[in-house]
Design a protein around this motif. Structure first.
Motif, PDB file in Angstrom:
ATOM      1  N   GLN A  99     -30.168   0.344  53.032  1.00 22.55           N
ATOM      2  CA  GLN A  99     -30.704   0.496  51.797  1.00 22.55           C
ATOM      3  C   GLN A  99     -30.271  -0.738  50.625  1.00 22.55           C
ATOM      4  O   GLN A  99     -29.633  -1.692  51.465  1.00 22.55           O
ATOM      5  CB  GLN A  99     -29.702   1.087  51.073  1.00 22.55           C
ATOM      6  CG  GLN A  99     -29.545   2.709  50.584  1.00 22.55           C
ATOM      7  CD  GLN A  99     -30.261   3.047  52.367  1.00 22.55           C
ATOM      8  OE1 GLN A  99     -29.783   3.179  53.762  1.00 22.55           O
ATOM      9  NE2 GLN A  99     -31.134   4.779  52.427  1.00 22.55           N
ATOM     10  N   THR A 100     -30.059  -0.777  49.552  1.00 26.45           N
ATOM     11  CA  THR A 100     -30.414  -2.321  48.483  1.00 26.45           C
ATOM     12  C   THR A 100     -29.242  -1.299  47.841  1.00 26.45           C
ATOM     13  O   THR A 100     -28.927  -0.512  47.459  1.00 26.45           O
ATOM     14  CB  THR A 100     -30.953  -2.469  47.946  1.00 26.45           C
ATOM     15  OG1 THR A 100     -31.409  -0.888  47.426  1.00 26.45           O
ATOM     16  CG2 THR A 100     -32.274  -2.626  48.890  1.00 26.45           C
ATOM     17  N   ALA A 101     -27.860  -2.335  47.439  1.00 25.76           N
ATOM     18  CA  ALA A 101     -26.958  -1.745  46.484  1.00 25.76           C
ATOM     19  C   ALA A 101     -27.492  -2.129  45.081  1.00 25.76           C
ATOM     20  O   ALA A 101     -28.520  -2.899  45.181  1.00 25.76           O
ATOM     21  CB  ALA A 101     -26.058  -3.006  46.933  1.00 25.76           C
ATOM     22  N   GLU A 102     -26.617  -2.040  43.760  1.00 23.64           N
ATOM     23  CA  GLU A 102     -27.159  -1.791  43.150  1.00 23.64           C
ATOM     24  C   GLU A 102     -27.510  -2.998  42.666  1.00 23.64           C
ATOM     25  O   GLU A 102     -28.616  -3.084  40.942  1.00 23.64           O
ATOM     26  CB  GLU A 102     -25.911  -1.270  41.973  1.00 23.64           C
ATOM     27  CG  GLU A 102     -26.684   0.839  41.629  1.00 23.64           C
ATOM     28  CD  GLU A 102     -26.042   1.370  41.083  1.00 23.64           C
ATOM     29  OE1 GLU A 102     -26.099   2.151  40.366  1.00 23.64           O
ATOM     30  OE2 GLU A 102     -24.389   1.277  41.201  1.00 23.64           O
TER      31      GLU A 102
END
Lengths: 163, 332
Positions: free
Chosen positions: A6-9
């Motif tokens: 996942q990627t952080a915001e």
């Protein structure tokens, strides 16, 4: 365990191209792990003698490189860290992509930062995780005598991945 | 203005000193300090090495002994004071009145700082501590606005140390019971808020993660959401039918833009939070604050916060957002 790249915001998490991470898969996990524990046992000689790694006794810790698809599974034996080949229960899993672990290992990133950004994941016995993290960052690299060939190999690896 | 930086281990201490800290604060490996986390802090050998390194490079070393002894542990606290004094540290940071009294009598030449945990928010409290224990500095809790800080500074008999950067909590320092409620352990007595032994991070099928403290669900992060420390104060709860941050959002204090004002007030020192963080964090944050303080000292009139500084600080901040905290409250 969730394979979550996942990627952080705050932005897209940097990652190594899969070709760079791929060679790890060609070698069995146990071989990697034996190399890793040999290195760790060397780095933590003094801490092992002073009993500072005893908290890992009869505990199984796993470092999981998600993009490389590699798991290092180890525990502490009577005198030093040993690769763990059995299945048995796992007490701690630290997972993330190879790039992030390299950033951590060369001191370019802070583990809590990567944890807040969801790039490093911690599961299982959290206290064991904190102690492992603090043990690693408490290691005074200046005071260590790392054999020249090992030092050269480490530097080469770091430079390679930095490019 | 002195820059005071955190160290949970020797490499962090070196990182702080090498990047321009004027002083470094640390704690012993036990419950006598408020960052009593597994694997963190210094034994006597480590303290000796730390002092040697700091003093060789002209930096000071402070030891935080800032928890409140319970009846069964009194000697551990007095011994901590003795160990610090005997090893030649430049100051001890204390909170408990009994320990302040012990240190003032047993080690009359030792510099005593009142910890933020001592919760002195008015100058009468500071005067009392100064008169009775001879404290030479006070660390101010993060609840005061800038104008309140100015008022305290004008009447305080000793210099003030203010928090400049780091994770924020609900800031009722020395008095918070939220961690005790969930785990039976608090920063005030045990020395750790949300100790790891009571924390669970549970990965979810959808890529999210659930965090529990003492079995209590504190938050559930979506796959793309930033995580924070697993404390009750930063949890999301349902209150009167609405879900959200009931107490406060995960965030960090960043007061770079207040530097000229703080200097004009005559603030004695700026404190950076984060003894639980890595040497990489200490190096990055110390470097930014060293550059900012130097720039502001050279020319306070035209001081401007470099966007690069804020970017670097935001990157390592909890919640990846920063706030001026209580300092900006114009109504206080």
């Amino acid at each position: 365990m969730q394979n979550s790249n996942q990627t952080a915001e705050s932005g897209v998490a940097p990652q190594l191209p899969s070709l760079l991470a791929a060679p790890f898969k060609l070698v069995p996990d146990l071989v990697h792990t034996r190399l890793l524990v040999a290195l760790l046992n060397h780095l933590f000689q003094q801490q092992l003698q002073e009993g500072e790694l005893d908290f890992l006794e009869s505990k199984t810790a796993v470092i999981h490189l998600l993009d490389a698809g590699v798991q290092f599974r180890f525990t502490k034996g009577r005198e030093q860290l040993v690769a763990h080949s059995g299945d048995g229960p796992i007490d701690l899993i630290i997972s993330g992509n190879l790039y992030d672990f390299i950033q951590l290992s060369v001191g370019e990133e802070d583990p809590d930062t990567l944890f807040f950004q969801r790039r490093i994941h911690l599961e299982g016995n959290v206290e064991l995780g904190l102690e492992t993290k603090n043990l690693i960052y408490g290691l005074d690299m200046d005071a260590l005598t790392i054999p020249a060939p090992l030092r050269t190999a480490l530097d080469k690896a770091i430079n390679f991945y930095r490019k | 203005m002195e820059l005071v930086c955190p160290a949970g281990n020797l490499p962090s201490l070196k990182a702080a000193v090498d990047n321009g800290a004027d002083a470094v604060y640390m704690g012993f490996k036990d419950d006598t300090n408020a960052r009593n986390f597994a694997g963190l802090n210094f034994n006597d050998r480590g303290i000796g090495q730390g002092i040697e390194y700091a003093h060789k490079k002209g930096a000071k070393l402070f030891v935080a002994i800032n928890t409140f002894p319970q009846p069964s542990g009194w000697e551990r606290w007095t011994q901590a004071v003795d160990r610090a004094a005997e090893s030649g540290v430049d100051a001890v940071i204390l909170a408990d009145i009994g320990i302040l009294d012990y240190a003032a009598n047993r080690w009359p030449d030792l510099n005593l700082h009142l910890s933020v945990q001592g919760s002195a928010t008015n100058y009468e409290a500071i005067r009392f501590m100064h008169r009775n224990f001879g404290i030479r500095r006070v660390v101010i809790p993060r609840v005061l606005s800038a104008s309140q800080v100015r008022h305290v500074t004008e009447h305080s008999p000793v210099p003030l140390e203010l928090f400049g950067f780091g994770s924020l909590c609900v800031m009722v320092e020395g008095r918070c019971l939220l961690s005790s409620y969930a785990t039976g352990r608090s920063p005030n007595t045990y020395g750790a808020c949300s100790p790891g032994s009571h924390v669970e991070w549970i990965e979810q099928e959808d890529g999210g993660v659930e965090t529990r403290l003492g079995g209590i669900l504190v938050d559930r992060y979506q796959p793309t959401e930033q995580a924070g420390y697993p404390t009750i104060c930063k949890g999301r709860f349902e209150v009167q039918g609405k879900e959200g941050y009931a107490i406060e959002e995960p965030t960090s204090l960043n007061t770079l833009e207040l530097l000229p004002e703080m200097m004009a007030m005559g603030i004695g020192a700026i404190k950076i939070e984060g003894r639980q963080r890595s040497p990489a964090y200490v190096a990055q944050v110390t470097r930014v604050w060293r550059d900012a303080i130097d720039a502001c000292s050279r020319n306070p009139e035209s001081f401007q916060v470099d966007e690069n500084w804020n970017r670097q600080l935001s990157k390592v901040a909890e919640g990846a957002q920063t706030t001026l905290g209580a300092y900006h409250r114009s109504w206080q």
